[in-house]
Design a protein around this motif. Sequence first.
Motif, PDB file in Angstrom:
ATOM      1  N   ALA A  58      73.717  61.034  18.263  1.00 19.95           N
ATOM      2  CA  ALA A  58      74.293  62.093  19.204  1.00 19.95           C
ATOM      3  C   ALA A  58      73.231  63.218  19.235  1.00 19.95           C
ATOM      4  CB  ALA A  58      75.533  62.516  18.534  1.00 19.95           C
ATOM      5  N   ALA A  59      72.663  63.575  17.919  1.00 19.17           N
ATOM      6  CA  ALA A  59      71.480  64.513  17.633  1.00 19.17           C
ATOM      7  C   ALA A  59      70.474  64.036  18.502  1.00 19.17           C
ATOM      8  CB  ALA A  59      71.289  64.590  16.268  1.00 19.17           C
ATOM      9  N   SER A  88      64.228  72.441  18.017  1.00 19.75           N
ATOM     10  CA  SER A  88      65.426  72.857  17.830  1.00 19.75           C
ATOM     11  C   SER A  88      66.159  72.573  16.356  1.00 19.75           C
ATOM     12  CB  SER A  88      66.571  72.245  18.781  1.00 19.75           C
ATOM     13  OG  SER A  88      66.343  70.602  18.534  1.00 19.75           O
ATOM     14  N   ALA A  89      67.169  73.065  15.986  1.00 21.83           N
ATOM     15  CA  ALA A  89      67.635  72.767  14.631  1.00 21.83           C
ATOM     16  C   ALA A  89      67.947  71.219  14.783  1.00 21.83           C
ATOM     17  CB  ALA A  89      69.103  73.522  14.548  1.00 21.83           C
ATOM     18  N   VAL A 158      57.109  70.197  13.785  1.00 26.06           N
ATOM     19  CA  VAL A 158      58.216  69.534  12.887  1.00 26.06           C
ATOM     20  C   VAL A 158      57.527  68.857  11.574  1.00 26.06           C
ATOM     21  CG1 VAL A 158      59.623  67.459  12.534  1.00 26.06           C
ATOM     22  CG2 VAL A 158      59.742  68.808  14.789  1.00 26.06           C
ATOM     23  N   SER A 159      56.083  68.200  11.772  1.00 29.03           N
ATOM     24  CA  SER A 159      55.460  67.970  10.606  1.00 29.03           C
ATOM     25  C   SER A 159      55.172  68.962   9.663  1.00 29.03           C
ATOM     26  CB  SER A 159      54.158  67.198  11.048  1.00 29.03           C
ATOM     27  OG  SER A 159      54.426  65.890  11.715  1.00 29.03           O
ATOM     28  N   GLN A 160      54.765  70.153  10.144  1.00 25.10           N
ATOM     29  CA  GLN A 160      54.333  71.207   9.327  1.00 25.10           C
ATOM     30  C   GLN A 160      55.559  71.941   8.732  1.00 25.10           C
ATOM     31  OE1 GLN A 160      52.821  73.858  12.316  1.00 25.10           O
ATOM     32  NE2 GLN A 160      50.704  72.589  12.374  1.00 25.10           N
ATOM     33  N   ILE A 161      56.758  71.670   9.235  1.00 28.04           N
ATOM     34  CA  ILE A 161      58.145  72.285   8.773  1.00 28.04           C
ATOM     35  C   ILE A 161      58.281  71.253   7.421  1.00 28.04           C
ATOM     36  CG2 ILE A 161      60.585  72.537   8.875  1.00 28.04           C
ATOM     37  CD1 ILE A 161      59.987  73.498  11.918  1.00 28.04           C
ATOM     38  N   ALA A 217      77.261  69.469  17.641  1.00 22.30           N
ATOM     39  CA  ALA A 217      76.241  70.331  17.204  1.00 22.30           C
ATOM     40  C   ALA A 217      76.686  71.670  16.461  1.00 22.30           C
ATOM     41  CB  ALA A 217      75.054  70.731  18.137  1.00 22.30           C
ATOM     42  N   ASP A 218      76.098  71.852  15.137  1.00 17.77           N
ATOM     43  CA  ASP A 218      76.420  73.136  14.432  1.00 17.77           C
ATOM     44  C   ASP A 218      77.759  72.870  13.846  1.00 17.77           C
ATOM     45  OD1 ASP A 218      73.991  74.252  15.522  1.00 17.77           O
ATOM     46  OD2 ASP A 218      75.187  74.814  17.404  1.00 17.77           O
ATOM     47  N   THR A 219      78.344  71.866  13.521  1.00 20.50           N
ATOM     48  CA  THR A 219      79.576  71.600  12.750  1.00 20.50           C
ATOM     49  C   THR A 219      79.525  72.178  11.323  1.00 20.50           C
ATOM     50  OG1 THR A 219      80.225  69.653  14.187  1.00 20.50           O
ATOM     51  CG2 THR A 219      81.310  69.915  12.021  1.00 20.50           C
ATOM     52  N   GLU A 220      80.081  72.969  10.799  1.00 22.04           N
ATOM     53  CA  GLU A 220      79.833  73.541   9.555  1.00 22.04           C
ATOM     54  C   GLU A 220      80.388  72.553   8.414  1.00 22.04           C
ATOM     55  OE1 GLU A 220      81.385  77.541   8.950  1.00 22.04           O
ATOM     56  OE2 GLU A 220      80.709  78.066  10.815  1.00 22.04           O
TER      57      GLU A 220
END
Length: 425
Positions: A58-59, A88-89, A158-161, A217-220
């Motif tokens: 899903a992501a 994106s997150a 992304v690789s840098q993160i 998305a963004d489920t806590e």
Amino acid sequence: MNHTPSHWLRPSEAVRELMRKGAEIAQTLPQAWIERLDQALFASPEDAKLLDDPVVLAACRRVNRAELLHWANANLQRPGEPVEPYVSADLVDTARELARRGLPELLMNIARSTQNAAWESWMQMAFSLTHDPVLLEEFLKVSLRSISEFIDSNMRVVSQILLKEKSLHPHEDAVDKRSLVTRLLDGRDVDTEQFGKRLGYSLFQKHRAWLVWSEVADTETQHLEALARALAHLTGTAAPLIVFAGPATLWVWTHAAKPLDLYRLQSVARQFPNMRTAIGSQGAGVNGFRQSHLEALTTQQLMGRLAGAPAVATIDQVRMVSLMTQDARAARQFVVNTLGRLTTEPSIFQRSLHAFLANGCHITQTAEALGTHRNTLLRRLERAQQLLPVPLADHRIQIAAALELLIWDTPLIDDEKLSRRRAGA
């Protein structure tokens, strides 16, 4: 302000206009494009195996749509110019998860497959925008460069993160609860008593494994944990083992002290919208700990593939549905022949009859399980039996099996909406 670097030659005005027109089309997210992007996630057997995880799948789908929209919007505003990275997150969380699984290269495989799928859709559209061979050649060159550099820049960010996070937390995995559990699941020889103490959970008891997740998305995470603890409480477990396994996913183990009451579990799960639970069977000791988890994973994979899978399902349900759906055409014919006109009615009639059969044909027990008044349930059951082509009393097993198949393969939709739609037809 000029956003175009010196190495990036500005396209002709004619090509810029074509880029703008194409971006307008891409902005609408054409269904054929989305299907091609989704299919690209299964470009290789390795990819498909990993993406059996509904949360990761899903992501990835959300990432594809978001990146396409970002690229299209950028070309709508500044056609033919370089597109800024968009990370994106969802993309970062997926990258972290693949890195934790030791599969960081899979993200690049997915990115390349997505790029190819987007290029195929864009190129197919290009031939509808112009028939001028010179203009078309420049348009395709500019487009390919734009798409390729956009994907490459995203992957670099992304690789840098990930590299920065790894340098800041070099020893985090060594003490992570998930790392301990993974060693158990991988079948390595461990000191069972010592591992149990470190996890705060006895490995000598009888277990049942659960997977609790959300594809939204963004489920806590605390909401997922609240569901896990609520379900564990119904099994008589005060202190379940809960492991944060990845984006919006928990691995859970409970003491298998008493049998499952599936309808009570489903009733609790309804209080947590957009969350799902897969349950393995009871098992003892370390081997039972592992086996039940593998069964929960198998259950989750089938739940992710079938549109009508319930919010809570067990391995026993999955085994039956999996066997019955191996020949999809024969399964569909069995459902139609057994249920007749009931297959096309609002799902409330199908699910009421299914619950009635699952509760041993006890009206009061079924009404309580469904949270429905007894008289309302009786009316629904009467209507359902009128629609059946065969007598319920003589074909209970076949009807129950057909209903199970139909419910698992049909998305649950609002019956009032269905009724209004039919009234307006």
